[in-house]
Design a protein around this motif. Sequence first.
Motif, PDB file in Angstrom:
ATOM      1  N   TYR A  50      66.110  37.409  37.956  1.00 44.06           N
ATOM      2  CA  TYR A  50      65.449  37.556  39.251  1.00 44.06           C
ATOM      3  C   TYR A  50      66.553  37.550  40.307  1.00 44.06           C
ATOM      4  O   TYR A  50      67.029  36.500  40.727  1.00 44.06           O
ATOM      5  CB  TYR A  50      64.428  36.438  39.449  1.00 44.06           C
ATOM      6  N   LYS A  51      66.959  38.750  40.737  1.00 45.96           N
ATOM      7  CA  LYS A  51      68.234  38.940  41.427  1.00 45.96           C
ATOM      8  C   LYS A  51      68.218  38.635  42.910  1.00 45.96           C
ATOM      9  O   LYS A  51      69.253  38.727  43.568  1.00 45.96           O
ATOM     10  CB  LYS A  51      68.728  40.374  41.188  1.00 45.96           C
ATOM     11  N   ASP A  52      67.072  38.308  43.468  1.00 41.18           N
ATOM     12  CA  ASP A  52      67.014  37.928  44.872  1.00 41.18           C
ATOM     13  C   ASP A  52      65.873  36.938  45.059  1.00 41.18           C
ATOM     14  O   ASP A  52      65.098  36.687  44.129  1.00 41.18           O
ATOM     15  CB  ASP A  52      66.829  39.158  45.773  1.00 41.18           C
ATOM     16  N   ASP A  53      65.766  36.365  46.247  1.00 39.01           N
ATOM     17  CA  ASP A  53      64.757  35.325  46.480  1.00 39.01           C
ATOM     18  C   ASP A  53      63.635  35.797  47.393  1.00 39.01           C
ATOM     19  O   ASP A  53      62.952  34.996  48.023  1.00 39.01           O
ATOM     20  CB  ASP A  53      65.414  34.066  47.053  1.00 39.01           C
ATOM     21  N   PRO A  88      68.996  33.547  38.078  1.00 29.48           N
ATOM     22  CA  PRO A  88      69.513  34.556  39.007  1.00 29.48           C
ATOM     23  C   PRO A  88      69.941  35.857  38.344  1.00 29.48           C
ATOM     24  O   PRO A  88      69.981  36.898  38.996  1.00 29.48           O
ATOM     25  CB  PRO A  88      70.709  33.857  39.669  1.00 29.48           C
ATOM     26  N   SER A 100      63.432  43.839  47.666  1.00 30.07           N
ATOM     27  CA  SER A 100      63.482  42.942  46.512  1.00 30.07           C
ATOM     28  C   SER A 100      63.415  43.770  45.242  1.00 30.07           C
ATOM     29  O   SER A 100      62.939  44.908  45.254  1.00 30.07           O
ATOM     30  CB  SER A 100      62.316  41.945  46.543  1.00 30.07           C
ATOM     31  N   ARG A 155      61.783  32.395  45.288  1.00 31.45           N
ATOM     32  CA  ARG A 155      62.918  31.492  45.480  1.00 31.45           C
ATOM     33  C   ARG A 155      63.155  30.635  44.239  1.00 31.45           C
ATOM     34  O   ARG A 155      64.294  30.445  43.807  1.00 31.45           O
ATOM     35  CB  ARG A 155      62.684  30.591  46.702  1.00 31.45           C
ATOM     36  N   HIS A 201      64.531  32.861  41.316  1.00 30.07           N
ATOM     37  CA  HIS A 201      65.916  33.256  41.567  1.00 30.07           C
ATOM     38  C   HIS A 201      66.878  32.094  41.335  1.00 30.07           C
ATOM     39  O   HIS A 201      67.955  32.260  40.752  1.00 30.07           O
ATOM     40  CB  HIS A 201      66.046  33.770  42.999  1.00 30.07           C
ATOM     41  N   GLU A 202      66.465  30.920  41.767  1.00 31.38           N
ATOM     42  CA  GLU A 202      67.311  29.738  41.574  1.00 31.38           C
ATOM     43  C   GLU A 202      67.449  29.388  40.096  1.00 31.38           C
ATOM     44  O   GLU A 202      68.534  29.029  39.623  1.00 31.38           O
ATOM     45  CB  GLU A 202      66.716  28.547  42.337  1.00 31.38           C
ATOM     46  N   ASN A 236      62.402  41.884  42.305  1.00 33.81           N
ATOM     47  CA  ASN A 236      61.844  40.850  41.429  1.00 33.81           C
ATOM     48  C   ASN A 236      60.589  41.341  40.718  1.00 33.81           C
ATOM     49  O   ASN A 236      59.626  41.765  41.357  1.00 33.81           O
ATOM     50  CB  ASN A 236      61.494  39.594  42.235  1.00 33.81           C
TER      51      ASN A 236
END
Length: 452
Positions: A160-163, A157, A320, A150, A153-154, A322
């Motif tokens: 890291y395309k998702d959380d 983004p 994911s 998380r 991603h924050e 990531n």
Amino acid sequence: MNEEDDNRLKKRKKKRLLGADRRKRLLRLKCYVQNYDWGVIGCNSQVARLFSLNSGSGTPDPRECYAEFWIGTHKSGPSFVVFGRDYNNAAAALGSNAVSLKDWISVDPGAVLGDKVARKWGGELPFLFKVLSVEKALSIQAHPDKELARALHEAQPSIYKDDNHKPEMALALTGFEALCGFISSKELKGVLSSVPEIVELVQCGDAEKFSHDSGQDGKEKVKQLFESIFSQIMSSNKGIVRDAICKLKRRLSFEKKKRQLSAKEQLILRLEGQYPADVGILAAFFLNYVKLKPGEALYVGPNEPHAYISGECIECMATSDNVVRAGLTSKKRDVQALLSMLNYKQGFPEILQGVSLNEYTRKYAPPFDEFEVDRCILPQAASVSFASVPGPSLFLVISGKGTIITGYSEESTLQEGEVLFVPAYMEVSITSGATELRLYRAGVNNRFFGDS
């Protein structure tokens, strides 16, 4: 009409177009390919062959690297539904040229995924199903846990395309090589006594301290020293690393004329040929060298270092993409993030052999709720049933032909390259044709439904 009313109307329209009793429907999917430079070239790639058959795209490009065949709902490589005769009308009415599996699910997630899966993971498949063809080593990497995912991603983004977290499992189709998890303290002592190029990069005294600290009383101190030594290697100046690898290559090239190099030493020279002067070559000394036979599987939890080296496999993971990289790659590296997230757990990883469900099928169930995989090999004219489960399934045919019949008396042909989505609570029976049929099923881990 306000936006909320408009969205409600669109959802009702989708539900009408995509079918009312959708639990009874078996779906065929067209799936996505990733052409990363570590993939196998052209027709030699299992990924290329499956993608060509699945998409109807013809002969694979003999100059292209085919690395990953993706099946699922992840936005970086979504699967699309093949409807047959009503496909064009449904797609046009929905304002697109195709209907994604995610769109299909989103109309009524509870009916398609099962209520418990839909409550937990919403309108997404909780797992991503892949085939990998690996010619050249993937990066030294780790996947973040949910909290770190998380945060990454924050903050970034675009990278890291998702959380979500990304525990994963690789199930070998061919002989498959990987680096996974940290070696034991005993093995690292052997490295420090036999690889002077590593010792030269380590802070004065740390290597000696590690060699002398042992026993239960010194266990925590040994772990701290292990972490310190690995961090120093990974954080070393590029010029110093290049010189160390040059010395290492020269020494091993000379010694192999006089003795048989160890498997790890031979691997080091292979990696140097693929990624000259890369710190990941040195990092490989710290990681377990794993060789899987076809039918064996390796699972990787959050914050565990690993790198796939060569071979072909079925891969399944939480949904994911990531990856935190730190070596053996031309992509962006985040060394400090990787060093801070690693769990520094030592010891050889568990190898899954699968549990027999029947004479044709073995189940591979890692300790993660999101997924499990079944491997099914049917000889000529044999049949097998997959019981109704309270979650969705994906079926991939690797080779052969046959037929599939659902519990709702829907019958269809099967052949290599085909991918099927089976909704929750649907039993299916599969019969092979004139040759052996090989297929794989991915679904939510049965342990998730244990307290239902």
